[in-house]
Design a protein around this motif. Sequence first.
Motif, PDB file in Angstrom:
ATOM      1  N   GLU A   5       0.808  -1.223   0.000  1.00 40.03           N
ATOM      2  CA  GLU A   5       0.000   0.000   0.000  1.00 40.03           C
ATOM      3  C   GLU A   5       0.843   1.277   0.000  1.00 40.03           C
ATOM      4  OE1 GLU A   5      -2.468  -0.758   3.524  1.00 40.03           O
ATOM      5  OE2 GLU A   5      -0.848   0.099   4.716  1.00 40.03           O
ATOM      6  N   SER A   6       2.009   1.242   0.628  1.00 39.05           N
ATOM      7  CA  SER A   6       2.905   2.410   0.567  1.00 39.05           C
ATOM      8  C   SER A   6       4.322   1.951   0.921  1.00 39.05           C
ATOM      9  CB  SER A   6       2.416   3.521   1.517  1.00 39.05           C
ATOM     10  OG  SER A   6       3.210   3.574   2.673  1.00 39.05           O
ATOM     11  N   THR A   7       5.248   2.881   0.967  1.00 40.41           N
ATOM     12  CA  THR A   7       6.637   2.463   1.188  1.00 40.41           C
ATOM     13  C   THR A   7       7.339   3.319   2.245  1.00 40.41           C
ATOM     14  OG1 THR A   7       7.381   3.925  -0.572  1.00 40.41           O
ATOM     15  CG2 THR A   7       6.937   1.652  -1.173  1.00 40.41           C
ATOM     16  N   PRO A   8       6.725   3.560   3.386  1.00 46.62           N
ATOM     17  CA  PRO A   8       7.325   4.512   4.326  1.00 46.62           C
ATOM     18  C   PRO A   8       8.668   4.035   4.892  1.00 46.62           C
ATOM     19  CG  PRO A   8       5.466   3.369   5.339  1.00 46.62           C
ATOM     20  CD  PRO A   8       5.505   2.960   3.910  1.00 46.62           C
ATOM     21  N   VAL A   9       8.736   2.796   5.355  1.00 44.99           N
ATOM     22  CA  VAL A   9       9.970   2.333   5.974  1.00 44.99           C
ATOM     23  C   VAL A   9      11.091   2.252   4.940  1.00 44.99           C
ATOM     24  CG1 VAL A   9      11.100   0.398   7.114  1.00 44.99           C
ATOM     25  CG2 VAL A   9       8.784   1.065   7.781  1.00 44.99           C
ATOM     26  N   THR A  10      10.794   1.644   3.818  1.00 44.95           N
ATOM     27  CA  THR A  10      11.779   1.532   2.756  1.00 44.95           C
ATOM     28  C   THR A  10      12.278   2.914   2.331  1.00 44.95           C
ATOM     29  OG1 THR A  10      10.626  -0.406   1.975  1.00 44.95           O
ATOM     30  CG2 THR A  10      12.212   0.576   0.489  1.00 44.95           C
ATOM     31  N   ALA A  11      11.353   3.825   2.212  1.00 45.53           N
ATOM     32  CA  ALA A  11      11.730   5.170   1.770  1.00 45.53           C
ATOM     33  C   ALA A  11      12.682   5.812   2.772  1.00 45.53           C
ATOM     34  CB  ALA A  11      10.494   6.038   1.604  1.00 45.53           C
ATOM     35  N   GLU A  12      12.387   5.697   4.061  1.00 53.30           N
ATOM     36  CA  GLU A  12      13.263   6.270   5.087  1.00 53.30           C
ATOM     37  C   GLU A  12      14.677   5.714   4.962  1.00 53.30           C
ATOM     38  OE1 GLU A  12      12.802   7.170   9.001  1.00 53.30           O
ATOM     39  OE2 GLU A  12      11.855   8.915   8.084  1.00 53.30           O
ATOM     40  N   ALA A  13      14.740   4.388   4.834  1.00 52.29           N
ATOM     41  CA  ALA A  13      16.057   3.769   4.731  1.00 52.29           C
ATOM     42  C   ALA A  13      16.743   4.184   3.427  1.00 52.29           C
ATOM     43  CB  ALA A  13      15.936   2.255   4.800  1.00 52.29           C
ATOM     44  N   GLU A  14      15.996   4.202   2.376  1.00 48.99           N
ATOM     45  CA  GLU A  14      16.574   4.515   1.068  1.00 48.99           C
ATOM     46  C   GLU A  14      17.050   5.959   1.008  1.00 48.99           C
ATOM     47  OE1 GLU A  14      16.926   2.255  -1.566  1.00 48.99           O
ATOM     48  OE2 GLU A  14      18.044   3.838  -2.572  1.00 48.99           O
ATOM     49  N   ASP A  15      16.358   6.842   1.739  1.00 46.34           N
ATOM     50  CA  ASP A  15      16.822   8.222   1.847  1.00 46.34           C
ATOM     51  C   ASP A  15      18.295   8.262   2.188  1.00 46.34           C
ATOM     52  OD1 ASP A  15      14.381   9.245   1.410  1.00 46.34           O
ATOM     53  OD2 ASP A  15      14.187  10.277   3.320  1.00 46.34           O
ATOM     54  N   ILE A  16      18.669   7.364   3.041  1.00 50.01           N
ATOM     55  CA  ILE A  16      19.964   7.452   3.677  1.00 50.01           C
ATOM     56  C   ILE A  16      20.990   6.542   3.031  1.00 50.01           C
ATOM     57  CG2 ILE A  16      21.182   7.041   5.840  1.00 50.01           C
ATOM     58  CD1 ILE A  16      19.345   9.282   6.214  1.00 50.01           C
ATOM     59  N   CYS A  17      20.602   5.329   2.762  1.00 47.09           N
ATOM     60  CA  CYS A  17      21.636   4.331   2.528  1.00 47.09           C
ATOM     61  C   CYS A  17      21.792   3.956   1.064  1.00 47.09           C
ATOM     62  CB  CYS A  17      21.378   3.082   3.355  1.00 47.09           C
ATOM     63  SG  CYS A  17      20.221   1.944   2.583  1.00 47.09           S
ATOM     64  N   VAL A  18      22.755   3.111   0.825  1.00 46.59           N
ATOM     65  CA  VAL A  18      23.089   2.659  -0.513  1.00 46.59           C
ATOM     66  C   VAL A  18      22.375   1.340  -0.789  1.00 46.59           C
ATOM     67  CG1 VAL A  18      25.029   1.899  -1.933  1.00 46.59           C
ATOM     68  CG2 VAL A  18      25.297   3.839  -0.421  1.00 46.59           C
ATOM     69  N   ARG A  19      21.734   0.758   0.240  1.00 44.06           N
ATOM     70  CA  ARG A  19      21.023  -0.516   0.109  1.00 44.06           C
ATOM     71  C   ARG A  19      21.932  -1.608  -0.445  1.00 44.06           C
ATOM     72  NH1 ARG A  19      18.573  -1.323   2.937  1.00 44.06           N
ATOM     73  NH2 ARG A  19      16.441  -1.020   3.622  1.00 44.06           N
ATOM     74  N   ALA A  20      23.116  -1.667   0.117  1.00 35.26           N
ATOM     75  CA  ALA A  20      24.047  -2.731  -0.243  1.00 35.26           C
ATOM     76  C   ALA A  20      23.581  -4.018   0.418  1.00 35.26           C
ATOM     77  CB  ALA A  20      25.440  -2.362   0.244  1.00 35.26           C
ATOM     78  N   PRO A  21      24.221  -5.153   0.103  1.00 36.41           N
ATOM     79  CA  PRO A  21      23.816  -6.408   0.730  1.00 36.41           C
ATOM     80  C   PRO A  21      24.091  -6.429   2.234  1.00 36.41           C
ATOM     81  CG  PRO A  21      25.732  -6.715  -0.712  1.00 36.41           C
ATOM     82  CD  PRO A  21      25.161  -5.367  -0.992  1.00 36.41           C
ATOM     83  N   SER A  22      23.719  -5.322   2.908  1.00 41.50           N
ATOM     84  CA  SER A  22      23.681  -5.235   4.362  1.00 41.50           C
ATOM     85  C   SER A  22      24.874  -5.895   5.050  1.00 41.50           C
ATOM     86  CB  SER A  22      22.376  -5.882   4.855  1.00 41.50           C
ATOM     87  OG  SER A  22      22.117  -5.442   6.166  1.00 41.50           O
ATOM     88  N   THR A  23      26.054  -5.468   4.709  1.00 42.70           N
ATOM     89  CA  THR A  23      27.258  -6.087   5.224  1.00 42.70           C
ATOM     90  C   THR A  23      27.871  -5.213   6.312  1.00 42.70           C
ATOM     91  OG1 THR A  23      29.445  -6.873   4.615  1.00 42.70           O
ATOM     92  CG2 THR A  23      28.544  -5.083   3.267  1.00 42.70           C
ATOM     93  N   HIS A  24      27.086  -4.987   7.364  1.00 43.53           N
ATOM     94  CA  HIS A  24      27.532  -4.127   8.458  1.00 43.53           C
ATOM     95  C   HIS A  24      28.378  -4.904   9.454  1.00 43.53           C
ATOM     96  CE1 HIS A  24      23.712  -1.824   7.301  1.00 43.53           C
ATOM     97  NE2 HIS A  24      24.734  -1.088   6.925  1.00 43.53           N
TER      98      HIS A  24
END
Lengths: 155, 155
Positions: A5-24
């Motif tokens: 229905e919407s993308t609030p969480v994804t959008a927040e994260a995407e604002d900031i990050c590179v969305r790499a394979p989460s290798t923190h």
Amino acid sequence: MTLIESTPVTAEAEDICVRAPSTHPRPDGDDRYTISEVAAFTGLTAHTLRWYERIGLMPHVDRSHTGQRRFTNQDLDWLALVGKLRLTGMPVADMVRYAELVREGEHTFEERQELLQQTRRDVRSRITELQDTLAVLDHKIDFYAGAHRASERAS
Amino acid sequence: MTLIESTPVTAEAEDICVRAPSTHPRPDGDDRYTISEVAAFTGLTAHTLRWYERIGLMPHVDRSHTGQRRFTNQDLDWLALVGKLRLTGMPVADMVRYAELVREGEHTFEERQELLQQTRRDVRSRITELQDTLAVLDHKIDFYAGAHRASERAS
DNA sequence: TAGGACCTTGGAGTGCACTCCAAGCAAGGG
DNA sequence: CCCTTGCTTGGAGTGCACTCCAAGGTCCTA
């Protein structure tokens, strides 16, 4: 949790990050890095990290109860993006501008997109320039190689 | 005039120039350009040209009887090469080093070749970096495009 | 032969992106 | 408790690549 229905969480994260394979270095949840840890991970110095914050190139960094910085995985992702933008030769002032747009929220999506598209065009022409330069370098290297062979034949 | 027994003239020219399709503003013979002409042709400022000479990044520039600089087609070619090297991000100090090697004569061919090969490696990895960055930019631009479409659907 | 555009020099100034410093607070081991 | 190590701040310093300035000489056209 679906994303239909919407993308609030994804959008927040995407604002900031590179969305790499989460290798923190640490999993989300106990991601509270000191400044020197972040310096080690990113290759930036602690000085530079503080300076980035001062000039507004970082979203507000969390602090410990004694006032020391505690960076999160999201901060690391943001720094990875900044690192990429820096590689393009983008001036720090422009990156700060982008950071401001991120802070201002979703209504700046369009302007952010335009900024990145301009950057993309710059990067493409930079690549072309470098490829031209490569041709010149190859030509001159070949010349020196030829001269070397010629002098060997002569001796 | 054949080039069989040795290559002195060609080598001298190749030392300096990019050996482009000889597209000089004036033909060899009356190629005596003032500093402002060279500034116009190269896009560098007169200040920068004088500075290049001061730091040893130019072969000695010819002078008129009253001491004013008179640049030649060969100088233009050298500046074209310098321009290319500058695009690679090579530090001016390294370009000065290369210029010194050229002044020292043919026995530095090998060192010059090594210097250019190193530069070539740098340029290649720089291109790879930029291509990686392009992928990140594309990803984020796509994200913003998707968000834009989503907000249009919602309204 | 007068005027304006152009040239000369050494040295000082600029802008960018860090980079470091001094002085002081805080946390953990012996 | 002390010592070492790490963190804090504002402000000053660094290195690079230009960029400009002042004071004066030169060139060209009318």
